[in-house]
Design a protein around this motif. Structure first.
Motif, PDB file in Angstrom:
ATOM      1  N   ALA A  29      30.992 -25.947  33.708  1.00 36.45           N
ATOM      2  CA  ALA A  29      30.808 -26.174  35.145  1.00 36.45           C
ATOM      3  C   ALA A  29      30.192 -24.947  35.812  1.00 36.45           C
ATOM      4  CB  ALA A  29      32.136 -26.538  35.795  1.00 36.45           C
ATOM      5  N   THR A  30      30.701 -23.778  35.495  1.00 37.24           N
ATOM      6  CA  THR A  30      30.156 -22.542  36.066  1.00 37.24           C
ATOM      7  C   THR A  30      28.716 -22.333  35.621  1.00 37.24           C
ATOM      8  OG1 THR A  30      32.350 -21.550  36.170  1.00 37.24           O
ATOM      9  CG2 THR A  30      30.471 -20.037  36.229  1.00 37.24           C
ATOM     10  N   ARG A  31      28.421 -22.608  34.356  1.00 41.59           N
ATOM     11  CA  ARG A  31      27.038 -22.458  33.858  1.00 41.59           C
ATOM     12  C   ARG A  31      26.075 -23.347  34.628  1.00 41.59           C
ATOM     13  NH1 ARG A  31      29.137 -23.316  28.666  1.00 41.59           N
ATOM     14  NH2 ARG A  31      27.845 -25.188  28.444  1.00 41.59           N
ATOM     15  N   LYS A  32      26.441 -24.599  34.830  1.00 33.71           N
ATOM     16  CA  LYS A  32      25.543 -25.553  35.495  1.00 33.71           C
ATOM     17  C   LYS A  32      25.234 -25.109  36.921  1.00 33.71           C
ATOM     18  CE  LYS A  32      25.134 -27.991  31.879  1.00 33.71           C
ATOM     19  NZ  LYS A  32      23.977 -27.720  31.031  1.00 33.71           N
ATOM     20  N   VAL A  33      26.249 -24.638  37.638  1.00 35.17           N
ATOM     21  CA  VAL A  33      26.013 -24.170  39.009  1.00 35.17           C
ATOM     22  C   VAL A  33      25.183 -22.886  38.981  1.00 35.17           C
ATOM     23  CG1 VAL A  33      27.100 -23.349  41.135  1.00 35.17           C
ATOM     24  CG2 VAL A  33      28.071 -25.296  39.908  1.00 35.17           C
ATOM     25  N   ALA A  34      25.508 -21.960  38.076  1.00 35.86           N
ATOM     26  CA  ALA A  34      24.776 -20.686  38.002  1.00 35.86           C
ATOM     27  C   ALA A  34      23.295 -20.906  37.708  1.00 35.86           C
ATOM     28  CB  ALA A  34      25.393 -19.786  36.935  1.00 35.86           C
ATOM     29  N   LEU A  35      22.971 -21.927  36.928  1.00 35.69           N
ATOM     30  CA  LEU A  35      21.572 -22.188  36.573  1.00 35.69           C
ATOM     31  C   LEU A  35      20.726 -22.639  37.759  1.00 35.69           C
ATOM     32  CD1 LEU A  35      22.025 -23.896  33.099  1.00 35.69           C
ATOM     33  CD2 LEU A  35      20.893 -21.703  33.561  1.00 35.69           C
ATOM     34  N   ILE A  36      21.347 -23.229  38.771  1.00 35.97           N
ATOM     35  CA  ILE A  36      20.572 -23.718  39.918  1.00 35.97           C
ATOM     36  C   ILE A  36      20.738 -22.855  41.168  1.00 35.97           C
ATOM     37  CG2 ILE A  36      20.531 -26.103  39.091  1.00 35.97           C
ATOM     38  CD1 ILE A  36      22.783 -26.693  41.163  1.00 35.97           C
ATOM     39  N   THR A  37      21.470 -21.752  41.042  1.00 38.52           N
ATOM     40  CA  THR A  37      21.744 -20.877  42.178  1.00 38.52           C
ATOM     41  C   THR A  37      20.840 -19.643  42.129  1.00 38.52           C
ATOM     42  OG1 THR A  37      24.044 -21.590  42.165  1.00 38.52           O
ATOM     43  CG2 THR A  37      23.546 -19.564  43.357  1.00 38.52           C
ATOM     44  N   SER A  38      20.184 -19.363  43.240  1.00 37.60           N
ATOM     45  CA  SER A  38      19.383 -18.147  43.337  1.00 37.60           C
ATOM     46  C   SER A  38      20.270 -17.006  43.826  1.00 37.60           C
ATOM     47  CB  SER A  38      18.219 -18.344  44.299  1.00 37.60           C
ATOM     48  OG  SER A  38      17.383 -17.213  44.269  1.00 37.60           O
ATOM     49  N   SER A  39      19.790 -15.796  43.627  1.00 34.00           N
ATOM     50  CA  SER A  39      20.577 -14.642  44.060  1.00 34.00           C
ATOM     51  C   SER A  39      19.659 -13.504  44.477  1.00 34.00           C
ATOM     52  CB  SER A  39      21.495 -14.174  42.932  1.00 34.00           C
ATOM     53  OG  SER A  39      20.735 -13.697  41.845  1.00 34.00           O
ATOM     54  N   THR A  40      20.258 -12.540  45.156  1.00 32.95           N
ATOM     55  CA  THR A  40      19.588 -11.279  45.438  1.00 32.95           C
ATOM     56  C   THR A  40      20.474 -10.161  44.914  1.00 32.95           C
ATOM     57  OG1 THR A  40      20.567 -11.092  47.630  1.00 32.95           O
ATOM     58  CG2 THR A  40      18.380 -12.102  47.502  1.00 32.95           C
ATOM     59  N   SER A  41      19.839  -9.121  44.418  1.00 28.15           N
ATOM     60  CA  SER A  41      20.563  -7.944  43.937  1.00 28.15           C
ATOM     61  C   SER A  41      20.022  -6.726  44.655  1.00 28.15           C
ATOM     62  CB  SER A  41      20.383  -7.765  42.429  1.00 28.15           C
ATOM     63  OG  SER A  41      21.009  -8.811  41.722  1.00 28.15           O
ATOM     64  N   GLU A  42      20.938  -5.863  45.075  1.00 26.49           N
ATOM     65  CA  GLU A  42      20.537  -4.616  45.714  1.00 26.49           C
ATOM     66  C   GLU A  42      21.125  -3.461  44.913  1.00 26.49           C
ATOM     67  OE1 GLU A  42      20.131  -2.576  50.091  1.00 26.49           O
ATOM     68  OE2 GLU A  42      21.557  -4.218  49.841  1.00 26.49           O
ATOM     69  N   ILE A  43      20.271  -2.499  44.585  1.00 23.57           N
ATOM     70  CA  ILE A  43      20.670  -1.325  43.833  1.00 23.57           C
ATOM     71  C   ILE A  43      20.536  -0.124  44.756  1.00 23.57           C
ATOM     72  CG2 ILE A  43      20.202   0.114  41.808  1.00 23.57           C
ATOM     73  CD1 ILE A  43      18.878  -2.419  40.559  1.00 23.57           C
ATOM     74  N   THR A  44      21.646   0.583  44.945  1.00 19.80           N
ATOM     75  CA  THR A  44      21.612   1.739  45.838  1.00 19.80           C
ATOM     76  C   THR A  44      22.250   2.949  45.172  1.00 19.80           C
ATOM     77  OG1 THR A  44      23.666   1.000  46.898  1.00 19.80           O
ATOM     78  CG2 THR A  44      21.615   0.404  47.992  1.00 19.80           C
ATOM     79  N   ASP A  45      21.702   4.111  45.484  1.00 14.72           N
ATOM     80  CA  ASP A  45      22.283   5.386  45.064  1.00 14.72           C
ATOM     81  C   ASP A  45      23.234   5.796  46.172  1.00 14.72           C
ATOM     82  OD1 ASP A  45      22.913   8.027  44.527  1.00 14.72           O
ATOM     83  OD2 ASP A  45      20.874   8.589  43.987  1.00 14.72           O
ATOM     84  N   GLU A  46      24.525   5.847  45.858  1.00 12.92           N
ATOM     85  CA  GLU A  46      25.543   6.137  46.858  1.00 12.92           C
ATOM     86  C   GLU A  46      25.906   7.616  46.927  1.00 12.92           C
ATOM     87  OE1 GLU A  46      27.015   3.782  48.988  1.00 12.92           O
ATOM     88  OE2 GLU A  46      25.457   2.457  48.241  1.00 12.92           O
ATOM     89  N   GLY A  47      25.179   8.458  46.165  1.00  9.84           N
ATOM     90  CA  GLY A  47      25.509   9.878  46.138  1.00  9.84           C
ATOM     91  C   GLY A  47      26.731  10.129  45.272  1.00  9.84           C
ATOM     92  N   ASN A  48      27.083  11.381  45.091  1.00  9.35           N
ATOM     93  CA  ASN A  48      28.252  11.760  44.299  1.00  9.35           C
ATOM     94  C   ASN A  48      28.238  11.130  42.906  1.00  9.35           C
ATOM     95  OD1 ASN A  48      29.421  13.362  46.370  1.00  9.35           O
ATOM     96  ND2 ASN A  48      30.166  11.492  47.342  1.00  9.35           N
ATOM     97  N   ASN A  49      27.024  10.973  42.324  1.00  9.35           N
ATOM     98  CA  ASN A  49      26.881  10.433  40.973  1.00  9.35           C
ATOM     99  C   ASN A  49      27.410   8.999  40.861  1.00  9.35           C
ATOM    100  OD1 ASN A  49      25.702  11.102  38.491  1.00  9.35           O
ATOM    101  ND2 ASN A  49      27.684  11.539  37.567  1.00  9.35           N
ATOM    102  N   GLN A  50      27.094   8.178  41.883  1.00  6.38           N
ATOM    103  CA  GLN A  50      27.535   6.791  41.919  1.00  6.38           C
ATOM    104  C   GLN A  50      26.376   5.864  42.269  1.00  6.38           C
ATOM    105  OE1 GLN A  50      31.852   6.476  43.618  1.00  6.38           O
ATOM    106  NE2 GLN A  50      30.696   7.863  44.936  1.00  6.38           N
ATOM    107  N   VAL A  51      26.373   4.676  41.641  1.00  6.06           N
ATOM    108  CA  VAL A  51      25.376   3.641  41.917  1.00  6.06           C
ATOM    109  C   VAL A  51      26.107   2.366  42.285  1.00  6.06           C
ATOM    110  CG1 VAL A  51      23.608   2.161  40.867  1.00  6.06           C
ATOM    111  CG2 VAL A  51      23.600   4.602  40.420  1.00  6.06           C
ATOM    112  N   ARG A  52      25.601   1.670  43.306  1.00  9.37           N
ATOM    113  CA  ARG A  52      26.161   0.382  43.709  1.00  9.37           C
ATOM    114  C   ARG A  52      25.226  -0.737  43.242  1.00  9.37           C
ATOM    115  NH1 ARG A  52      30.069  -0.987  47.015  1.00  9.37           N
ATOM    116  NH2 ARG A  52      30.130   1.089  47.963  1.00  9.37           N
TER     117      ARG A  52
END
Length: 137
Positions: A29-52
């Motif tokens: 069930a999760t696979r079927k929904v995931a296959l038709i769902t679009s997404s956005t990803s944001e990659i940020t440098d949060e400082g202090n040697n951390q990535v979000r």
């Protein structure tokens, strides 16, 4: 110079995504929904040697702050309880290793900047998936 990976990315194409989800144990069930769902990803440098890594969709979302090179407990978008480590691999690639089932299972995720796109390459037990993104900001 900041990495070209930093910023917001919209999913435009999947390759072998369902096979990858089967390999890591995602239910039908999760696979079927995931296959038709679009997404956005944001990659940020949060400082202090951390990535979000912030991935949002209408189905499931994840917004995780990773201390680089340190193993943390993470519950993935598909519900796996993982020990996850993230680090930079050069200027334009983030390497993420997820381990679950007491370390018996492992997935390698590479967030790669290539040809003006962001490729999320995911691999587990020889099954490889690519999720291709275009920049939105």
């Amino acid at each position: 110079m900041p990495s070209k990976l930093l910023g917001k990315w919209k999913l435009v194409k999947d390759e072998n995504f369902e096979e990858y989800m089967i390999e890591i144990g995602v239910g039908m069930a999760t696979r079927k929904v995931a296959l038709i769902t679009s997404s956005t990803s944001e990659i940020t440098d949060e400082g202090n040697n951390q990535v979000r890594l912030n991935t949002q969709s209408t189905f499931k979302s994840a917004n995780v702050l990773f201390p680089l090179g340190e193993e943390i407990d993470e519950t993935t978008m598909d519900g796996r309880k993982c020990k996850t480590t993230v680090r930079w691999d050069g200027d334009d690639k983030i390497l993420e290793i997820q381990k679950w089932d007491g370390g018996k299972r492992e997935a390698k995720l590479e967030w790669i900047y290539e040809d003006e796109k962001m490729i999320l390459r995911m691999e587990s037990n020889g099954i490889v998936c690519k999720r291709i993104h275009e920049r939105t900001t």
